[in-house]
Design a protein around this motif. Sequence first.
Motif, PDB file in Angstrom:
ATOM      1  N   HIS A  35      11.192  -4.844  -1.827  1.00  0.00           N
ATOM      2  CA  HIS A  35       9.906  -5.391  -2.263  1.00  0.00           C
ATOM      3  C   HIS A  35       8.690  -4.620  -1.753  1.00  0.00           C
ATOM      4  CE1 HIS A  35      11.922  -8.839  -3.960  1.00  0.00           C
ATOM      5  NE2 HIS A  35      12.533  -9.072  -2.825  1.00  0.00           N
ATOM      6  N   LEU A  36       8.839  -3.881  -0.657  1.00  0.00           N
ATOM      7  CA  LEU A  36       7.665  -3.280  -0.028  1.00  0.00           C
ATOM      8  C   LEU A  36       7.771  -1.773   0.156  1.00  0.00           C
ATOM      9  CD1 LEU A  36       7.109  -5.997   2.739  1.00  0.00           C
ATOM     10  CD2 LEU A  36       5.718  -5.666   0.696  1.00  0.00           C
ATOM     11  N   SER A  37       8.817  -1.166  -0.384  1.00  0.00           N
ATOM     12  CA  SER A  37       9.029   0.258  -0.148  1.00  0.00           C
ATOM     13  C   SER A  37       7.914   1.115  -0.747  1.00  0.00           C
ATOM     14  CB  SER A  37      10.381   0.699  -0.716  1.00  0.00           C
ATOM     15  OG  SER A  37      10.454   0.436  -2.109  1.00  0.00           O
ATOM     16  N   ASP A  38       7.214   0.590  -1.746  1.00  0.00           N
ATOM     17  CA  ASP A  38       6.143   1.357  -2.386  1.00  0.00           C
ATOM     18  C   ASP A  38       4.809   1.266  -1.638  1.00  0.00           C
ATOM     19  OD1 ASP A  38       7.957   1.968  -4.341  1.00  0.00           O
ATOM     20  OD2 ASP A  38       7.212   0.492  -5.784  1.00  0.00           O
ATOM     21  N   VAL A  39       4.766   0.471  -0.569  1.00  0.00           N
ATOM     22  CA  VAL A  39       3.511   0.248   0.158  1.00  0.00           C
ATOM     23  C   VAL A  39       3.437   1.165   1.371  1.00  0.00           C
ATOM     24  CG1 VAL A  39       2.033  -1.449   1.289  1.00  0.00           C
ATOM     25  CG2 VAL A  39       3.572  -2.160  -0.570  1.00  0.00           C
ATOM     26  N   ILE A  40       2.297   1.802   1.551  1.00  0.00           N
ATOM     27  CA  ILE A  40       2.040   2.612   2.747  1.00  0.00           C
ATOM     28  C   ILE A  40       1.261   1.732   3.720  1.00  0.00           C
ATOM     29  CG2 ILE A  40       0.962   4.695   3.664  1.00  0.00           C
ATOM     30  CD1 ILE A  40       1.150   5.833   0.784  1.00  0.00           C
ATOM     31  N   PHE A  41       1.893   1.370   4.832  1.00  0.00           N
ATOM     32  CA  PHE A  41       1.262   0.476   5.791  1.00  0.00           C
ATOM     33  C   PHE A  41       0.571   1.272   6.898  1.00  0.00           C
ATOM     34  CE2 PHE A  41       4.448  -2.347   3.897  1.00  0.00           C
ATOM     35  CZ  PHE A  41       3.678  -3.475   3.659  1.00  0.00           C
ATOM     36  N   HIS A  42      -0.598   0.752   7.315  1.00  0.00           N
ATOM     37  CA  HIS A  42      -1.395   1.388   8.365  1.00  0.00           C
ATOM     38  C   HIS A  42      -1.622   0.375   9.489  1.00  0.00           C
ATOM     39  CE1 HIS A  42      -2.586   4.707   5.563  1.00  0.00           C
ATOM     40  NE2 HIS A  42      -2.433   3.748   4.672  1.00  0.00           N
ATOM     41  N   SER A  62      -0.572   3.354  -6.353  1.00  0.00           N
ATOM     42  CA  SER A  62      -0.488   3.806  -4.964  1.00  0.00           C
ATOM     43  C   SER A  62      -1.086   2.690  -4.116  1.00  0.00           C
ATOM     44  CB  SER A  62      -1.269   5.116  -4.775  1.00  0.00           C
ATOM     45  OG  SER A  62      -1.291   5.482  -3.405  1.00  0.00           O
ATOM     46  N   ILE A  63      -0.269   2.055  -3.286  1.00  0.00           N
ATOM     47  CA  ILE A  63      -0.672   0.830  -2.590  1.00  0.00           C
ATOM     48  C   ILE A  63      -0.700   1.075  -1.084  1.00  0.00           C
ATOM     49  CG2 ILE A  63      -0.159  -1.616  -2.249  1.00  0.00           C
ATOM     50  CD1 ILE A  63       1.581  -1.390  -4.842  1.00  0.00           C
ATOM     51  N   HIS A  64      -1.837   0.755  -0.468  1.00  0.00           N
ATOM     52  CA  HIS A  64      -1.990   0.877   0.982  1.00  0.00           C
ATOM     53  C   HIS A  64      -2.317  -0.499   1.568  1.00  0.00           C
ATOM     54  CE1 HIS A  64      -2.297   5.384   1.259  1.00  0.00           C
ATOM     55  NE2 HIS A  64      -2.498   5.205  -0.034  1.00  0.00           N
ATOM     56  N   SER A  90       3.143  -3.031 -10.233  1.00  0.00           N
ATOM     57  CA  SER A  90       3.249  -1.575 -10.233  1.00  0.00           C
ATOM     58  C   SER A  90       4.506  -1.085 -10.935  1.00  0.00           C
ATOM     59  CB  SER A  90       3.229  -1.060  -8.790  1.00  0.00           C
ATOM     60  OG  SER A  90       3.370   0.342  -8.736  1.00  0.00           O
ATOM     61  N   HIS A  91       5.589  -1.840 -10.800  1.00  0.00           N
ATOM     62  CA  HIS A  91       6.856  -1.440 -11.420  1.00  0.00           C
ATOM     63  C   HIS A  91       6.775  -1.390 -12.947  1.00  0.00           C
ATOM     64  CE1 HIS A  91       9.257  -2.790  -7.613  1.00  0.00           C
ATOM     65  NE2 HIS A  91       8.660  -1.625  -7.468  1.00  0.00           N
ATOM     66  N   LYS A  92       5.749  -2.026 -13.505  1.00  0.00           N
ATOM     67  CA  LYS A  92       5.582  -2.029 -14.958  1.00  0.00           C
ATOM     68  C   LYS A  92       4.563  -0.991 -15.424  1.00  0.00           C
ATOM     69  CE  LYS A  92       6.474  -7.018 -14.926  1.00  0.00           C
ATOM     70  NZ  LYS A  92       5.921  -8.370 -15.245  1.00  0.00           N
ATOM     71  N   LYS A  93       4.001  -0.254 -14.454  1.00  0.00           N
ATOM     72  CA  LYS A  93       2.979   0.733 -14.777  1.00  0.00           C
ATOM     73  C   LYS A  93       3.563   2.151 -14.708  1.00  0.00           C
ATOM     74  CE  LYS A  93      -0.743  -2.093 -14.836  1.00  0.00           C
ATOM     75  NZ  LYS A  93      -1.781  -2.172 -15.876  1.00  0.00           N
ATOM     76  N   HIS A  94       3.061   3.034 -15.551  1.00  0.00           N
ATOM     77  CA  HIS A  94       3.511   4.436 -15.569  1.00  0.00           C
ATOM     78  C   HIS A  94       2.288   5.342 -15.671  1.00  0.00           C
ATOM     79  CE1 HIS A  94       7.619   3.020 -16.067  1.00  0.00           C
ATOM     80  NE2 HIS A  94       7.175   2.232 -17.043  1.00  0.00           N
TER      81      HIS A  94
END
Length: 331
Positions: free
Chosen positions: A97-104, A76-78, A68-72
Amino acid sequence: MDNQNDSLWEWSVFWHSNQLHSCMPVNEESDSLAPTWRKFFSNLPAGANILDLGTGNGSLAVQAVAVSHKKHPPFSIHGVDLADIAPAKYVANAEKHLSDVIFHPRTAMEKLPFEANTFDAIGSQFAIEYSTINKSLREACRVLKPGGRLRFLLHANDGILKERCRQQYEQAQTILASELFPITTKLLIALNEAEILNTPQAVKTAESLILSVKQVFDELEQLFSKAEERSLIDNLFTAVRNLLGLRKSYEIQVLTKMNEDIKLLLLAQSKRLQSMQKAALDDTKVTEMAEQLRQLKINNVSLELATTNIGNRSMGYWLSGEKPQTVAEER
């Protein structure tokens, strides 16, 4: 520690112990799985919505983050998991490493809280097979966008991971049945009293218990002398021995609680290892999963063996497919 009456107690305890990976040692994970997953995520468009089923502490999601860090714009990661997961609280370097992930947490794969046609890709690494598979597959297909992709890595009944789980389960049962934890508690208390009282009797009691603890360790080491898989043994023994070196840093009540928590973690690990063995699938069951995907109108369904790069040993199965661009509404 977590409530043992919780039906998912062992998994919640495991994910609350700074574990990122559930099944694979880090070296085999990096050798075999990470490149495959990153290729899968790299083929997705920028800004794609991704769902990780049975995410745990994000072992699979972290691979999506790396791409994801290479995409613009980024993905959006769940991640959903039925256990009481909280990676931001328990995993080292989670912010990086996981700050971009929305955990449920406490979210069942069989009843996902998402609208239909939400995700461009859905992955699962050694997870969906723990659920009620026919319901989870139906839900995954429901929330997958037309043109979206599925990719599942599944436990194999004859794979090396199940064999590793069997060995570790037996080791855990042997340790739990031993005197290791009770005698360690006695020694911690005796050492504390010897340092406070400094009487001949208190010192003698502590010295006697030191020999007793050494004997328990020696007996267990003898039992495990021919064990090929030693990660559980070595980590457990190191954790218990380290308690003795923490006497100057913690009160005796804290140290004995640490010892009890190590025992509870081992008990949770034992139950988890037992569940992992039961979840493993044979050729018939994975073939049935592939057929169900076809019945759910998934195209290009592919089923293949997953192997390690070292010795080409079987880890499990890869099951993949793609939702067609237009899908008739089910009645």
